[in-house]
Design a protein around this motif. Structure first.
Motif, mmCIF file in Angstrom:
data_model
loop_
_atom_site.group_PDB
_atom_site.id
_atom_site.type_symbol
_atom_site.label_atom_id
_atom_site.label_comp_id
_atom_site.label_asym_id
_atom_site.label_seq_id
_atom_site.Cartn_x
_atom_site.Cartn_y
_atom_site.Cartn_z
ATOM 1 N N VAL A 1 2.016 -11.270 -5.019
ATOM 2 C CA VAL A 1 1.787 -12.550 -4.665
ATOM 3 C C VAL A 1 1.614 -12.930 -3.581
ATOM 4 O O VAL A 1 2.361 -12.751 -2.858
ATOM 5 C CB VAL A 1 2.860 -13.001 -5.306
ATOM 6 C CG1 VAL A 1 2.653 -14.850 -5.801
ATOM 7 C CG2 VAL A 1 2.838 -12.232 -7.378
ATOM 8 N N ASP A 2 0.320 -13.480 -3.552
ATOM 9 C CA ASP A 2 0.252 -14.120 -2.077
ATOM 10 C C ASP A 2 -0.187 -15.501 -1.861
ATOM 11 O O ASP A 2 -0.948 -16.514 -3.014
ATOM 12 C CB ASP A 2 -1.423 -13.612 -1.893
ATOM 13 C CG ASP A 2 -1.980 -14.198 -0.290
ATOM 14 O OD1 ASP A 2 -1.261 -15.117 0.349
ATOM 15 O OD2 ASP A 2 -2.931 -13.337 0.489
ATOM 16 N N ALA A 3 0.885 -16.275 -1.285
ATOM 17 C CA ALA A 3 1.010 -17.815 -1.448
ATOM 18 C C ALA A 3 0.442 -18.320 -0.416
ATOM 19 O O ALA A 3 0.697 -19.682 -0.206
ATOM 20 C CB ALA A 3 3.034 -18.094 -1.604
ATOM 21 N N LEU B 1 -4.461 -2.126 -7.556
ATOM 22 C CA LEU B 1 -3.318 -2.359 -6.679
ATOM 23 C C LEU B 1 -3.164 -4.319 -8.149
ATOM 24 O O LEU B 1 -4.165 -5.206 -7.583
ATOM 25 C CB LEU B 1 -3.560 -3.165 -5.093
ATOM 26 C CG LEU B 1 -3.408 -1.633 -4.409
ATOM 27 C CD1 LEU B 1 -3.066 -1.909 -3.316
ATOM 28 C CD2 LEU B 1 -1.270 -1.587 -4.580
ATOM 29 N N GLU B 2 -2.163 -4.305 -7.776
ATOM 30 C CA GLU B 2 -2.036 -5.829 -9.211
ATOM 31 C C GLU B 2 -1.760 -6.928 -7.033
ATOM 32 O O GLU B 2 -0.790 -6.769 -7.009
ATOM 33 C CB GLU B 2 -0.591 -5.808 -9.681
ATOM 34 C CG GLU B 2 -1.301 -5.014 -10.576
ATOM 35 C CD GLU B 2 -2.177 -5.321 -12.089
ATOM 36 O OE1 GLU B 2 -1.855 -6.339 -11.769
ATOM 37 O OE2 GLU B 2 -2.936 -4.562 -12.676
ATOM 38 N N THR B 3 -2.711 -7.851 -7.622
ATOM 39 C CA THR B 3 -2.802 -8.656 -6.965
ATOM 40 C C THR B 3 -2.695 -10.102 -7.652
ATOM 41 O O THR B 3 -3.460 -10.516 -8.412
ATOM 42 C CB THR B 3 -3.408 -9.149 -5.711
ATOM 43 O OG1 THR B 3 -4.723 -8.834 -6.248
ATOM 44 C CG2 THR B 3 -3.052 -7.613 -4.716
ATOM 45 N N ARG B 4 -2.032 -11.386 -6.943
ATOM 46 C CA ARG B 4 -1.875 -12.346 -7.795
ATOM 47 C C ARG B 4 -2.081 -13.721 -6.478
ATOM 48 O O ARG B 4 -1.492 -12.943 -5.615
ATOM 49 C CB ARG B 4 -1.130 -12.900 -8.489
ATOM 50 C CG ARG B 4 -0.361 -12.161 -10.167
ATOM 51 C CD ARG B 4 -1.728 -12.517 -10.350
ATOM 52 N NE ARG B 4 -1.528 -11.380 -12.022
ATOM 53 C CZ ARG B 4 -2.582 -10.114 -12.251
ATOM 54 N NH1 ARG B 4 -2.646 -9.162 -10.664
ATOM 55 N NH2 ARG B 4 -1.620 -9.892 -13.011
ATOM 56 N N THR C 1 1.274 -1.033 0.410
ATOM 57 C CA THR C 1 -0.098 -0.162 0.161
ATOM 58 C C THR C 1 0.431 1.098 0.163
ATOM 59 O O THR C 1 0.641 2.943 -0.838
ATOM 60 C CB THR C 1 -1.242 0.465 1.443
ATOM 61 O OG1 THR C 1 -1.769 -1.353 1.195
ATOM 62 C CG2 THR C 1 -1.970 1.139 1.134
ATOM 63 N N TYR C 2 2.392 1.080 0.359
ATOM 64 C CA TYR C 2 2.627 2.300 1.222
ATOM 65 C C TYR C 2 3.258 2.423 -0.445
ATOM 66 O O TYR C 2 3.380 4.066 -1.243
ATOM 67 C CB TYR C 2 3.969 2.383 2.035
ATOM 68 C CG TYR C 2 5.343 2.994 1.744
ATOM 69 C CD1 TYR C 2 4.706 4.693 2.337
ATOM 70 C CD2 TYR C 2 6.103 2.747 1.235
ATOM 71 C CE1 TYR C 2 5.588 6.150 1.995
ATOM 72 C CE2 TYR C 2 7.141 4.131 2.010
ATOM 73 C CZ TYR C 2 6.932 5.031 1.400
ATOM 74 O OH TYR C 2 8.455 6.150 1.975
ATOM 75 N N LEU D 1 -7.929 -9.093 0.057
ATOM 76 C CA LEU D 1 -8.452 -8.060 1.154
ATOM 77 C C LEU D 1 -7.584 -6.825 0.218
ATOM 78 O O LEU D 1 -8.327 -6.402 0.296
ATOM 79 C CB LEU D 1 -7.671 -8.054 2.772
ATOM 80 C CG LEU D 1 -7.739 -6.691 3.230
ATOM 81 C CD1 LEU D 1 -9.207 -6.611 3.811
ATOM 82 C CD2 LEU D 1 -6.695 -6.943 4.818
ATOM 83 N N LEU D 2 -6.609 -6.883 -0.403
ATOM 84 C CA LEU D 2 -5.900 -5.734 -1.102
ATOM 85 C C LEU D 2 -6.686 -5.109 -2.107
ATOM 86 O O LEU D 2 -6.977 -4.337 -2.469
ATOM 87 C CB LEU D 2 -4.638 -5.718 -1.168
ATOM 88 C CG LEU D 2 -4.218 -5.577 -0.286
ATOM 89 C CD1 LEU D 2 -2.168 -6.023 -0.467
ATOM 90 C CD2 LEU D 2 -4.312 -4.043 0.774
ATOM 91 N N SER D 3 -7.106 -6.305 -2.844
ATOM 92 C CA SER D 3 -7.911 -6.023 -3.964
ATOM 93 C C SER D 3 -9.541 -5.677 -3.653
ATOM 94 O O SER D 3 -9.692 -4.500 -4.152
ATOM 95 C CB SER D 3 -8.210 -7.644 -5.080
ATOM 96 O OG SER D 3 -8.994 -7.751 -4.262
#
Length: 71
Positions: A35-37, A54-57, A23-24, A46-48
């Motif tokens: 990338v959340d493993a 924000l790019e999340t995978r 986020t910062y 949560l971030l999406s």
């Protein structure tokens, strides 16, 4: 640059640090992806919801993590 956060013990703050760092960096206009493993990808989910920009995978295998990092 790739920053990895890992620890075999749960509850040490990895997800909290990852969320705050992504986020910062995004807020100061540094292109960032997460990338959340973790099973179920709670941090990416949560971030999406928090910021759709924000790019999340989510990735739980070595192959899928490699693929997500390449993106």
């Amino acid at each position: 640059m790739i920053i990895g956060l890992a620890n075999s013990k749960g509850g040490v703050g990895k997800s909290t640090i990852a969320r705050n760092l992504v986020t910062y960096l995004n807020d100061i206009r540094i292109p960032t992806g997460l990338v959340d493993a973790e099973e179920g990808a709670p941090t990416a989910t949560l971030l999406s919801r928090f910021d759709p920009n924000l790019e999340t995978r989510a990735a739980t295998t070595v192959e899928s993590i490699d693929e997500a990092v390449s993106e």
